[in-house]
Design a protein around this motif. Structure first.
Motif, PDB file in Angstrom:
ATOM      1  N   GLY A  56      24.864  39.500  42.078  1.00 51.66           N
ATOM      2  CA  GLY A  56      26.287  39.832  42.075  1.00 51.66           C
ATOM      3  C   GLY A  56      26.949  39.567  40.744  1.00 51.66           C
ATOM      4  O   GLY A  56      27.918  38.818  40.667  1.00 51.66           O
ATOM      5  N   GLY A  58      28.805  41.351  39.129  1.00 55.07           N
ATOM      6  CA  GLY A  58      30.132  41.944  39.027  1.00 55.07           C
ATOM      7  C   GLY A  58      30.198  43.355  38.484  1.00 55.07           C
ATOM      8  O   GLY A  58      31.288  43.845  38.222  1.00 55.07           O
ATOM      9  N   THR A  61      28.139  45.097  42.137  1.00 57.94           N
ATOM     10  CA  THR A  61      28.161  44.157  43.253  1.00 57.94           C
ATOM     11  C   THR A  61      28.964  42.904  42.882  1.00 57.94           C
ATOM     12  O   THR A  61      28.586  42.173  41.967  1.00 57.94           O
ATOM     13  CB  THR A  61      26.719  43.726  43.621  1.00 57.94           C
ATOM     14  OG1 THR A  61      25.936  44.898  43.832  1.00 57.94           O
ATOM     15  CG2 THR A  61      26.708  42.861  44.870  1.00 57.94           C
ATOM     16  N   PRO A  62      30.056  42.647  43.603  1.00 58.20           N
ATOM     17  CA  PRO A  62      30.815  41.410  43.352  1.00 58.20           C
ATOM     18  C   PRO A  62      29.977  40.186  43.744  1.00 58.20           C
ATOM     19  O   PRO A  62      29.106  40.259  44.617  1.00 58.20           O
ATOM     20  CB  PRO A  62      32.040  41.532  44.261  1.00 58.20           C
ATOM     21  CG  PRO A  62      32.037  42.918  44.789  1.00 58.20           C
ATOM     22  CD  PRO A  62      30.684  43.480  44.622  1.00 58.20           C
ATOM     23  N   ALA A  63      30.237  39.068  43.092  1.00 61.78           N
ATOM     24  CA  ALA A  63      29.456  37.847  43.316  1.00 61.78           C
ATOM     25  C   ALA A  63      29.417  37.445  44.788  1.00 61.78           C
ATOM     26  O   ALA A  63      28.376  37.026  45.295  1.00 61.78           O
ATOM     27  CB  ALA A  63      30.014  36.709  42.471  1.00 61.78           C
ATOM     28  N   ASP A  64      30.534  37.585  45.514  1.00 57.60           N
ATOM     29  CA  ASP A  64      30.563  37.149  46.907  1.00 57.60           C
ATOM     30  C   ASP A  64      29.732  38.050  47.828  1.00 57.60           C
ATOM     31  O   ASP A  64      29.444  37.669  48.957  1.00 57.60           O
ATOM     32  CB  ASP A  64      32.006  37.043  47.413  1.00 57.60           C
ATOM     33  CG  ASP A  64      32.760  38.365  47.374  1.00 57.60           C
ATOM     34  OD1 ASP A  64      32.465  39.199  46.493  1.00 57.60           O
ATOM     35  OD2 ASP A  64      33.661  38.543  48.217  1.00 57.60           O
ATOM     36  N   ARG A  65      29.328  39.254  47.357  1.00 57.31           N
ATOM     37  CA  ARG A  65      28.495  40.143  48.170  1.00 57.31           C
ATOM     38  C   ARG A  65      27.053  40.212  47.665  1.00 57.31           C
ATOM     39  O   ARG A  65      26.282  41.083  48.062  1.00 57.31           O
ATOM     40  CB  ARG A  65      29.109  41.545  48.214  1.00 57.31           C
ATOM     41  CG  ARG A  65      30.433  41.512  48.971  1.00 57.31           C
ATOM     42  CD  ARG A  65      30.868  42.823  49.538  1.00 57.31           C
ATOM     43  NE  ARG A  65      30.572  43.982  48.738  1.00 57.31           N
ATOM     44  CZ  ARG A  65      31.437  44.904  48.375  1.00 57.31           C
ATOM     45  NH1 ARG A  65      32.690  44.790  48.730  1.00 57.31           N
ATOM     46  NH2 ARG A  65      31.068  45.953  47.671  1.00 57.31           N
ATOM     47  N   ALA A  66      26.691  39.272  46.784  1.00 54.95           N
ATOM     48  CA  ALA A  66      25.333  39.234  46.247  1.00 54.95           C
ATOM     49  C   ALA A  66      24.337  38.922  47.354  1.00 54.95           C
ATOM     50  O   ALA A  66      24.653  38.229  48.328  1.00 54.95           O
ATOM     51  CB  ALA A  66      25.227  38.179  45.149  1.00 54.95           C
ATOM     52  N   HIS A  69      23.821  35.365  48.196  1.00 60.67           N
ATOM     53  CA  HIS A  69      24.929  34.751  48.935  1.00 60.67           C
ATOM     54  C   HIS A  69      25.068  35.346  50.332  1.00 60.67           C
ATOM     55  O   HIS A  69      26.126  35.237  50.964  1.00 60.67           O
ATOM     56  CB  HIS A  69      26.233  34.896  48.164  1.00 60.67           C
ATOM     57  CG  HIS A  69      26.238  34.170  46.865  1.00 60.67           C
ATOM     58  ND1 HIS A  69      26.659  34.735  45.689  1.00 60.67           N
ATOM     59  CD2 HIS A  69      25.825  32.914  46.536  1.00 60.67           C
ATOM     60  CE1 HIS A  69      26.518  33.870  44.711  1.00 60.67           C
ATOM     61  NE2 HIS A  69      26.010  32.756  45.205  1.00 60.67           N
ATOM     62  N   GLY A  71      24.831  38.620  51.178  1.00 62.20           N
ATOM     63  CA  GLY A  71      25.258  40.017  51.220  1.00 62.20           C
ATOM     64  C   GLY A  71      24.078  40.948  51.462  1.00 62.20           C
ATOM     65  O   GLY A  71      22.923  40.586  51.254  1.00 62.20           O
TER      66      GLY A  71
END
Length: 188
Positions: A56, A58, A61-66, A69, A71
């Motif tokens: 993620g 960025g 893919t945003p970090a919170d949807r990696a 994590h 995602g």
């Protein structure tokens, strides 16, 4: 008038100039390098997709949807196909763990093989299959009746394998000489 071996000089077939005497399979070093750089560039596209989805960073893919994590690397694309001809099939695959793992292993393996120049046949075949599935998921296409970058990349992958693009700026020649590859040519 002199005759040569019983033939009159006017009986000889007219000669046409030879423009390129090189055998058809011969390529220039420049062409080999263009194919090698193309191989590395497409390999990087696959590797980057893996890295960005896994960590993620960025870009897509945003970090919170990696993936690391929790995602799903397939959900966004596959759920986005719901309005397409095969959207029901592909949407049903979205977020399934086995699909995520298969997709991510595919991105990593194909990208690594292309960047290194080893396993070009398998990379071209599996990369081509992945790209054709992604193409099919988006049917009908919004900007062209049938052709998009997925099919073009699949064709380029086939070309890379056919010309032995892993031998220049890669480990393809060494890889092809290993005992396992000599026994199992599909691994070339």
């Amino acid at each position: 008038m002199a005759f040569t071996e019983g033939r009159h000089p006017s009986d000889a077939a007219p000669r046409t100039p030879v423009v390129n005497a090189a055998p058809p399979q011969a390529r220039s070093r420049a062409a080999d390098h263009v194919w090698a750089v193309t191989r590395i560039a497409i390999g990087w596209i696959f590797l980057w997709a893996f890295l960005d989805k896994a960590f993620g960073w960025g870009f897509a893919t945003p970090a919170d949807r990696a993936w690391i994590h929790g995602g799903s690397p397939t959900t966004g694309f596959l759920k986005g196909t719901s309005g397409h001809a095969l959207g029901g099939f592909f949407g049903g695959l979205a977020g399934q763990a086995w699909v995520d793992w298969l997709f991510m292993i595919g991105l990593l393996g194909i990208g690594t093989a292309l960047v290194l120049g080893a396993g070009m046949r398998i990379a071209a075949a599996t990369g081509g299959v992945l790209l054709v599935f992604m193409w099919a998921a988006e049917l009908p296409l919004a900007t062209n009746p049938f052709l998009d970058e997925h099919l073009i990349y699949a064709l380029v992958l086939a070309g890379l394998a056919l010309v032995g693009a892993g031998d220049t700026l890669g480990i393809g020649r060494w890889w092809g000489d290993t005992q396992i590859v000599r026994r199992h040519r599909i691994l070339k």
